[in-house]
Structures are given as structure tokens and as C-alpha cells.
Design a protein around this motif. Structure first.
Motif, PDB file in Angstrom:
ATOM      1  N   LEU A   1      40.136  53.118  41.202  1.00 19.92           N
ATOM      2  CA  LEU A   1      39.385  52.713  42.397  1.00 19.92           C
ATOM      3  C   LEU A   1      37.884  52.682  42.135  1.00 19.92           C
ATOM      4  CD1 LEU A   1      41.375  54.652  45.145  1.00 19.92           C
ATOM      5  CD2 LEU A   1      41.384  52.188  44.726  1.00 19.92           C
ATOM      6  N   LEU A   2      37.410  53.587  41.292  1.00 20.87           N
ATOM      7  CA  LEU A   2      35.994  53.586  40.926  1.00 20.87           C
ATOM      8  C   LEU A   2      35.644  52.324  40.146  1.00 20.87           C
ATOM      9  CD1 LEU A   2      33.217  54.915  40.674  1.00 20.87           C
ATOM     10  CD2 LEU A   2      34.078  56.136  38.651  1.00 20.87           C
ATOM     11  N   LEU A   3      36.480  51.967  39.180  1.00 15.08           N
ATOM     12  CA  LEU A   3      36.225  50.760  38.390  1.00 15.08           C
ATOM     13  C   LEU A   3      36.316  49.509  39.261  1.00 15.08           C
ATOM     14  CD1 LEU A   3      38.155  51.599  35.094  1.00 15.08           C
ATOM     15  CD2 LEU A   3      35.703  51.775  35.546  1.00 15.08           C
ATOM     16  N   GLU A   4      37.225  49.514  40.220  1.00 16.79           N
ATOM     17  CA  GLU A   4      37.316  48.387  41.151  1.00 16.79           C
ATOM     18  C   GLU A   4      36.033  48.256  41.961  1.00 16.79           C
ATOM     19  OE1 GLU A   4      39.695  47.182  45.222  1.00 16.79           O
ATOM     20  OE2 GLU A   4      40.768  48.381  43.722  1.00 16.79           O
ATOM     21  N   ALA A   5      35.504  49.379  42.429  1.00 17.11           N
ATOM     22  CA  ALA A   5      34.272  49.357  43.224  1.00 17.11           C
ATOM     23  C   ALA A   5      33.092  48.872  42.387  1.00 17.11           C
ATOM     24  CB  ALA A   5      33.999  50.746  43.788  1.00 17.11           C
TER      25      ALA A   5
ATOM     26  N   VAL B   1      42.416  41.247  44.908  1.00 18.88           N
ATOM     27  CA  VAL B   1      42.032  42.314  43.982  1.00 18.88           C
ATOM     28  C   VAL B   1      41.943  41.772  42.566  1.00 18.88           C
ATOM     29  CG1 VAL B   1      42.660  44.561  43.039  1.00 18.88           C
ATOM     30  CG2 VAL B   1      43.145  44.050  45.439  1.00 18.88           C
ATOM     31  N   SER B   2      42.959  41.039  42.148  1.00 19.49           N
ATOM     32  CA  SER B   2      43.019  40.567  40.766  1.00 19.49           C
ATOM     33  C   SER B   2      41.916  39.576  40.431  1.00 19.49           C
ATOM     34  CB  SER B   2      44.378  39.935  40.470  1.00 19.49           C
ATOM     35  OG  SER B   2      44.651  38.864  41.351  1.00 19.49           O
ATOM     36  N   HIS B   3      41.309  38.947  41.447  1.00 21.99           N
ATOM     37  CA  HIS B   3      40.211  38.024  41.176  1.00 21.99           C
ATOM     38  C   HIS B   3      38.983  38.742  40.627  1.00 21.99           C
ATOM     39  CE1 HIS B   3      41.802  34.582  43.956  1.00 21.99           C
ATOM     40  NE2 HIS B   3      42.474  34.721  42.823  1.00 21.99           N
ATOM     41  N   LEU B   4      38.906  40.048  40.827  1.00 21.43           N
ATOM     42  CA  LEU B   4      37.823  40.821  40.226  1.00 21.43           C
ATOM     43  C   LEU B   4      37.922  40.825  38.705  1.00 21.43           C
ATOM     44  CD1 LEU B   4      37.712  43.889  42.635  1.00 21.43           C
ATOM     45  CD2 LEU B   4      35.878  42.241  42.281  1.00 21.43           C
ATOM     46  N   GLY B   5      39.101  40.518  38.179  1.00 19.59           N
ATOM     47  CA  GLY B   5      39.291  40.513  36.733  1.00 19.59           C
ATOM     48  C   GLY B   5      39.204  39.143  36.097  1.00 19.59           C
ATOM     49  N   VAL B   6      38.799  38.123  36.859  1.00 18.35           N
ATOM     50  CA  VAL B   6      38.710  36.761  36.318  1.00 18.35           C
ATOM     51  C   VAL B   6      37.336  36.549  35.683  1.00 18.35           C
ATOM     52  CG1 VAL B   6      38.737  34.305  36.859  1.00 18.35           C
ATOM     53  CG2 VAL B   6      40.367  35.856  37.968  1.00 18.35           C
ATOM     54  N   PRO B   7      37.269  36.337  34.369  1.00 15.50           N
ATOM     55  CA  PRO B   7      35.982  36.130  33.698  1.00 15.50           C
ATOM     56  C   PRO B   7      35.562  34.661  33.749  1.00 15.50           C
ATOM     57  CG  PRO B   7      37.722  36.176  32.071  1.00 15.50           C
ATOM     58  CD  PRO B   7      38.394  36.375  33.420  1.00 15.50           C
ATOM     59  N   GLY B   8      34.368  34.392  33.262  1.00 15.61           N
ATOM     60  CA  GLY B   8      33.975  32.998  33.073  1.00 15.61           C
ATOM     61  C   GLY B   8      33.056  32.425  34.123  1.00 15.61           C
ATOM     62  N   GLY B   9      32.465  33.240  34.968  1.00 16.56           N
ATOM     63  CA  GLY B   9      31.506  32.706  35.928  1.00 16.56           C
ATOM     64  C   GLY B   9      32.154  32.052  37.125  1.00 16.56           C
ATOM     65  N   PRO B  10      31.344  31.380  37.955  1.00 16.02           N
ATOM     66  CA  PRO B  10      31.859  30.781  39.195  1.00 16.02           C
ATOM     67  C   PRO B  10      32.970  29.767  38.938  1.00 16.02           C
ATOM     68  CG  PRO B  10      29.467  30.826  39.191  1.00 16.02           C
ATOM     69  CD  PRO B  10      29.901  31.198  37.804  1.00 16.02           C
TER      70      PRO B  10
ATOM     71  N   LEU C   1      35.555  32.269  43.051  1.00 15.39           N
ATOM     72  CA  LEU C   1      35.592  33.448  42.192  1.00 15.39           C
ATOM     73  C   LEU C   1      34.305  33.551  41.392  1.00 15.39           C
ATOM     74  CD1 LEU C   1      38.608  32.627  42.774  1.00 15.39           C
ATOM     75  CD2 LEU C   1      39.166  33.599  40.570  1.00 15.39           C
ATOM     76  N   ASN C   2      33.782  34.782  41.277  1.00 12.87           N
ATOM     77  CA  ASN C   2      32.605  35.019  40.448  1.00 12.87           C
ATOM     78  C   ASN C   2      32.474  36.515  40.199  1.00 12.87           C
ATOM     79  OD1 ASN C   2      30.266  34.815  39.016  1.00 12.87           O
ATOM     80  ND2 ASN C   2      28.953  34.390  40.770  1.00 12.87           N
ATOM     81  N   SER C   3      33.103  36.994  39.118  1.00 10.24           N
ATOM     82  CA  SER C   3      33.140  38.427  38.826  1.00 10.24           C
ATOM     83  C   SER C   3      32.431  38.710  37.501  1.00 10.24           C
ATOM     84  CB  SER C   3      34.581  38.931  38.766  1.00 10.24           C
ATOM     85  OG  SER C   3      34.629  40.326  38.578  1.00 10.24           O
ATOM     86  N   PRO C   4      31.146  39.037  37.539  1.00  8.40           N
ATOM     87  CA  PRO C   4      30.394  39.302  36.306  1.00  8.40           C
ATOM     88  C   PRO C   4      30.940  40.466  35.483  1.00  8.40           C
ATOM     89  CG  PRO C   4      28.909  38.999  38.174  1.00  8.40           C
ATOM     90  CD  PRO C   4      30.289  39.118  38.729  1.00  8.40           C
ATOM     91  N   LEU C   5      31.563  41.437  36.148  1.00  4.05           N
ATOM     92  CA  LEU C   5      32.112  42.599  35.438  1.00  4.05           C
ATOM     93  C   LEU C   5      33.638  42.560  35.434  1.00  4.05           C
ATOM     94  CD1 LEU C   5      29.759  45.507  36.601  1.00  4.05           C
ATOM     95  CD2 LEU C   5      29.688  44.171  34.488  1.00  4.05           C
ATOM     96  N   ALA C   6      34.167  41.389  35.108  1.00  5.59           N
ATOM     97  CA  ALA C   6      35.630  41.237  35.075  1.00  5.59           C
ATOM     98  C   ALA C   6      36.263  42.205  34.088  1.00  5.59           C
ATOM     99  CB  ALA C   6      35.980  39.796  34.713  1.00  5.59           C
ATOM    100  N   TRP C   7      35.588  42.468  32.983  1.00  4.69           N
ATOM    101  CA  TRP C   7      36.149  43.361  31.966  1.00  4.69           C
ATOM    102  C   TRP C   7      36.330  44.777  32.510  1.00  4.69           C
ATOM    103  CZ3 TRP C   7      33.677  47.733  30.282  1.00  4.69           C
ATOM    104  CH2 TRP C   7      32.319  47.849  30.587  1.00  4.69           C
ATOM    105  N   VAL C   8      35.484  45.176  33.446  1.00  6.28           N
ATOM    106  CA  VAL C   8      35.618  46.510  34.048  1.00  6.28           C
ATOM    107  C   VAL C   8      36.910  46.590  34.857  1.00  6.28           C
ATOM    108  CG1 VAL C   8      34.605  48.133  35.704  1.00  6.28           C
ATOM    109  CG2 VAL C   8      33.135  46.903  34.089  1.00  6.28           C
ATOM    110  N   MET C   9      37.161  45.559  35.660  1.00  4.68           N
ATOM    111  CA  MET C   9      38.374  45.546  36.473  1.00  4.68           C
ATOM    112  C   MET C   9      39.619  45.497  35.591  1.00  4.68           C
ATOM    113  SD  MET C   9      39.322  45.610  39.715  1.00  4.68           S
ATOM    114  CE  MET C   9      40.472  46.867  39.154  1.00  4.68           C
ATOM    115  N   ASN C  10      39.592  44.671  34.558  1.00  2.00           N
ATOM    116  CA  ASN C  10      40.752  44.557  33.677  1.00  2.00           C
ATOM    117  C   ASN C  10      40.990  45.842  32.900  1.00  2.00           C
ATOM    118  OD1 ASN C  10      41.379  41.911  34.433  1.00  2.00           O
ATOM    119  ND2 ASN C  10      39.881  41.065  33.005  1.00  2.00           N
ATOM    120  N   THR C  11      39.905  46.545  32.565  1.00  2.00           N
ATOM    121  CA  THR C  11      40.059  47.867  31.954  1.00  2.00           C
ATOM    122  C   THR C  11      40.768  48.814  32.911  1.00  2.00           C
ATOM    123  OG1 THR C  11      38.058  47.586  30.614  1.00  2.00           O
ATOM    124  CG2 THR C  11      38.816  49.843  30.991  1.00  2.00           C
TER     125      THR C  11
END
Length: 235
Positions: free
Chosen positions: A23-27, A45-54, A62-72
Motif C-alpha cells: 500500500l505504501l508503494l501504491e501511494a 490500480v494496475s494502471h499505476l504500473g503502466v510505463p511509457g508516459g502518457p 494513463l501517465n505513471s512516472p513511477l510505474a516501476w515502483v508499483m510493479n515492484t
């Protein structure tokens, strides 16, 4: 059903802590999504893990700059649950621990697939999206069935009645929310998918915490010395 071994206690501690880490990594990942701002009630939720910009996928921007954090977070949660299950359950004790172990495996593998195959436009094009979708469904169904089964097996697990009822209730809420999510998604409705997805996922985290606390509490009580005879009785 439960191993009485120090390694099992380590598994229970890991199972207790990993939901909070997740939950911390998701936040953290959500806080970095600012254009447009991430909405816990609307965005998946899973869109937080999508890399590659907008980009635009599944009807959402979708636009998750820290996608690697969510996937971790996804992969870590899955690995810990699988490992904890292997340490905690005594599978030679019959069908019940095997059922719980298989449901934990379904959840763990499912979450690992979600983190390993993000639901991006590229995944749709190269068809690896199927692994993401299978993983998400396996995680939500397996995790919520695990919640219900821990409640149903409460006597064999040594769980208090209140904790067992709580796990069954949150498991039913999780499964119902998963069904609602799937129905609305297939109808193409523009709904609060983030809310429904979290109502399907967060009960699993609650169950892992409750179950781990019950295990640790039970071991502590089992090691406590029995009360000695009172002075009056001794007299």
C-alpha cells in the motif's frame, strides 16, 4: 494445518507486513501521477504500473512516472505470499491446508503476472495483455476465496470467531466487487472502476493482516506458561 516452527513465524510476520509495504508503494506511485491527477476512485490500480508516459488504454488516460515502483509492489506481494504460505501451512495435514496453499499460489502468481506484464498499449498490441488479465483475475478470485476459506476453517486454524467472520465478510465483499467490476467493464460503462477494483483487492490485504495476527497471537498464547495453583488451593 499450521506448522509449529520458527520458519512459520517468520512467514506470518512477512504476511503481516507485506500488505502495508504494498500500500505504501501504491501511494508513492499514485503521488507521482499528476497529469492528469490520479484518482483512487476512478483509475485502475494496475494502471499505476503502466510505463511509457502518457497514453490511453481501456478507456482511461494513463501517465505513471513511477510505474516501476508499483510493479515492484505487485511482484513483492506475490512472492512474499507464496513463500509465507509454504512456510506456514503443513500440507500433509489434509485437504484444507492444500486448498489454502493453492489459493495463496493463485493470488501470488496472479499478482506477479500483473506486475510483470503491465496493461499498456504495447501489451495490447503484442497480446501479452492476456497474461496481465489472467493474473488480475486469478489474484482477485484466489485472494478473496482464501479470505472466505480461512473463516470457514477457523477451528482447524485456531482463529477467533470474530476474526473468522470478518474474513468471510470481506471475502464476500471482494468477490462481489470483482463481479461488479467485470460486468461494468464488459458493458463499456464509464464507472468508478478504481473504487470497485480496490473493493476487490483491499479485502485480501485485510485478510492477510488478520490471519497473520491470529497466527502470531496463537503461538504467543501457546508458549505462555500455564497458571500455577492459587495459594488458597495450595493451602
Amino acid at each position: 494445518m499450521i506448522r509449529n516452527h520458527p520458519a512459520a513465524r517468520i512467514g506470518a510476520i512477512a504476511l503481516l507486513l507485506v500488505p502495508f509495504v504494498y500500500l505504501l508503494l501504491e501511494a508513492v506511485a499514485a503521488s507521482a501521477w499528476t497529469e492528469p491527477r490520479y484518482d483512487y476512485l476512478y483509475n485502475w490500480v494496475s494502471h499505476l504500473g503502466v510505463p511509457g508516459g502518457p497514453q490511453h488504454a481501456f478507456g482511461q488516460d494513463l501517465n505513471s512516472p513511477l510505474a516501476w515502483v508499483m510493479n515492484t509492489g505487485f511482484v513483492l506481494y506475490g512472492v512474499v505470499v507464496i513463500a509465507a504460505s509454504a512456510l506456514i501451512f503443513r500440507f500433509s495435514a489434509g485437504a484444507r491446508p492444500i486448498v489454502l496453499g493453492l489459493l495463496s499460489l493463485a493470488f501470488g502468481v496472479g499478482v506477479i503476472l500483473v506486475g510483470s506484464f503491465p496493461g499498456s498499449l504495447q501489451a495490447i498490441e503484442d497480446r501479452t495483455i492476456v497474461y496481465h488479465l489472467i493474473g488480475a483475475q486469478a489474484a482477485m478470485v484466489g485472494g478473496n476465496l482464501f479470505a472466505i476459506c480461512t473463516g470457514l476453517f477457523r477451528r482447524q486454524l485456531g482463529m477467533p470467531r470474530g476474526a473468522a467472520v470478518l474474513n468471510v465478510v470481506v471475502g464476500v465483499i471482494g468477490l462481489a466487487s470483482f463481479v461488479a467490476f467485470m460486468v461494468l467493464f464488459r458493458t463499456g460503462a464509464d464507472a468508478h472502476f478504481g473504487l470497485l477494483e480496490r473493493l476487490a483487492q483491499y479485502p485480501i490485504a485485510v485478510t492477510h493482516v488478520v490471519f497473520a495476527i491470529c497466527l502470531l497471537r496463537g503461538w504467543v498464547h501457546a508458549r505462555a506458561p500455564a497458571p500455577g495453583p492459587s495459594r488458597k488451593a495450595a493451602a
